[in-house]
Enzyme design. Structure first.
Site, PDB file in Angstrom:
ATOM      1  N   CYS A 252     138.396  41.373  -5.201  1.00 57.04           N
ATOM      2  CA  CYS A 252     139.446  42.376  -4.993  1.00 57.04           C
ATOM      3  C   CYS A 252     138.798  43.731  -4.754  1.00 57.04           C
ATOM      4  O   CYS A 252     137.845  44.094  -5.448  1.00 57.04           O
ATOM      5  CB  CYS A 252     140.339  42.418  -6.233  1.00 57.04           C
ATOM      6  N   LEU A 253     139.325  44.466  -3.787  1.00 60.40           N
ATOM      7  CA  LEU A 253     138.770  45.783  -3.476  1.00 60.40           C
ATOM      8  C   LEU A 253     138.893  46.747  -4.661  1.00 60.40           C
ATOM      9  O   LEU A 253     138.095  47.659  -4.808  1.00 60.40           O
ATOM     10  CB  LEU A 253     139.461  46.376  -2.244  1.00 60.40           C
TER      11      LEU A 253
ATOM     12  N   HIS B 251     147.582  36.448  -3.342  1.00 62.49           N
ATOM     13  CA  HIS B 251     146.766  37.476  -4.002  1.00 62.49           C
ATOM     14  C   HIS B 251     147.408  38.855  -3.830  1.00 62.49           C
ATOM     15  O   HIS B 251     147.562  39.606  -4.793  1.00 62.49           O
ATOM     16  CB  HIS B 251     145.347  37.451  -3.414  1.00 62.49           C
ATOM     17  N   GLU B 252     147.796  39.179  -2.596  1.00 63.39           N
ATOM     18  CA  GLU B 252     148.399  40.498  -2.338  1.00 63.39           C
ATOM     19  C   GLU B 252     149.795  40.603  -2.956  1.00 63.39           C
ATOM     20  O   GLU B 252     150.190  41.657  -3.450  1.00 63.39           O
ATOM     21  CB  GLU B 252     148.447  40.792  -0.835  1.00 63.39           C
TER      22      GLU B 252
ATOM     23  N   HIS C 172     149.681  41.682  -6.418  1.00 60.06           N
ATOM     24  CA  HIS C 172     149.510  43.138  -6.556  1.00 60.06           C
ATOM     25  C   HIS C 172     150.848  43.863  -6.604  1.00 60.06           C
ATOM     26  O   HIS C 172     151.013  44.786  -7.399  1.00 60.06           O
ATOM     27  CB  HIS C 172     148.686  43.708  -5.397  1.00 60.06           C
TER      28      HIS C 172
ATOM     29  N   GLY D  88     142.852  41.813   2.780  1.00 59.03           N
ATOM     30  CA  GLY D  88     144.208  42.102   2.333  1.00 59.03           C
ATOM     31  C   GLY D  88     144.204  43.398   1.550  1.00 59.03           C
ATOM     32  O   GLY D  88     143.189  43.763   0.945  1.00 59.03           O
TER      33      GLY D  88
ATOM     34  N   GLN E 179     147.218  49.469  -4.343  1.00 59.31           N
ATOM     35  CA  GLN E 179     145.782  49.710  -4.273  1.00 59.31           C
ATOM     36  C   GLN E 179     145.439  51.037  -3.606  1.00 59.31           C
ATOM     37  O   GLN E 179     144.285  51.466  -3.647  1.00 59.31           O
ATOM     38  CB  GLN E 179     145.089  48.566  -3.534  1.00 59.31           C
TER      39      GLN E 179
END
Length: 191
Positions: A105-106, A147-148, A151, A45, A50
């Protein structure tokens, strides 16, 4: 085009994003770039903040989780053909028992922790053709979306952790924001 991933500590990750106005940007091209960026970082994701964009858009593709399943029983049915773009999404309902799953998380490489989230969601969003959808998701698909979605509301998975766990991660998080982290993909660190 592969964007650098914005690292923990950058203010863009803490801002609530704004809706995209139809026609203001090429959402199909941006979605393509976001998928390419996500895949190059081995993610499932990626949200617009991000990559430094303050807009309500995120992409998901949970198929790599199923592809890495060792047995037939390990395959999550919610992730079959689960590749989507969410524009101006709004979670309408969250329901069911909260369950723990180790998230990462990235933007916060090298840190993983159990996060509790409800098992079912109903979400309204637009796709890249500006067709509106209202859909229900469960299990890992719901979790990836939650999760996304966090963000685009300026929330990180670490915000869901206990005070003690956050305290234990403080030094690691500080190191990430300073660029003192080893990653296999390009990142953009706060100034």
């Amino acid at each position: 085009m592969i964007y650098p991933i914005v690292a923990y500590g950058d203010p863009v990750l803490r801002k609530e994003t704004r809706d995209i106005i139809q026609g203001e940007i090429d959402v199909k091209k941006l979605a393509e770039d976001m998928f390419e960026t996500m895949y190059s970082a081995s993610g499932v994701g990626l949200a617009a903040p991000q990559i430094g964009l303050n807009i309500r858009m995120f992409v998901v593709d949970g198929t790599p989780i199923n592809e890495s399943a060792e047995t037939e029983e390990d395959i999550d049915p919610s992730l079959i053909d689960f590749k989507k773009v969410f524009i101006n999404a709004e979670i309408l309902e969250e329901d069911g028992d909260e369950w723990a799953y180790e998230e990462g998380c990235l933007s916060i490489p090298g840190i993983r922790a159990d996060v509790y989230r409800p098992e079912f969601i109903k979400i309204k969003y637009f796709d890249t053709d500006w067709v509106e959808h209202t859909e229900d998701y469960e299990s890992l698909a719901a979790r990836i979306i939650q999760h996304e979605y966090d963000h685009v509301d300026g929330i990180l998975f670490t915000d869901h952790l206990t005070s003690l766990k956050k305290q234990m991660l403080k030094k690691k998080l500080a190191n990430i924001s300073k660029g003192d982290v080893d990653v296999e993909y390009r990142m953009k660190f706060p100034k």
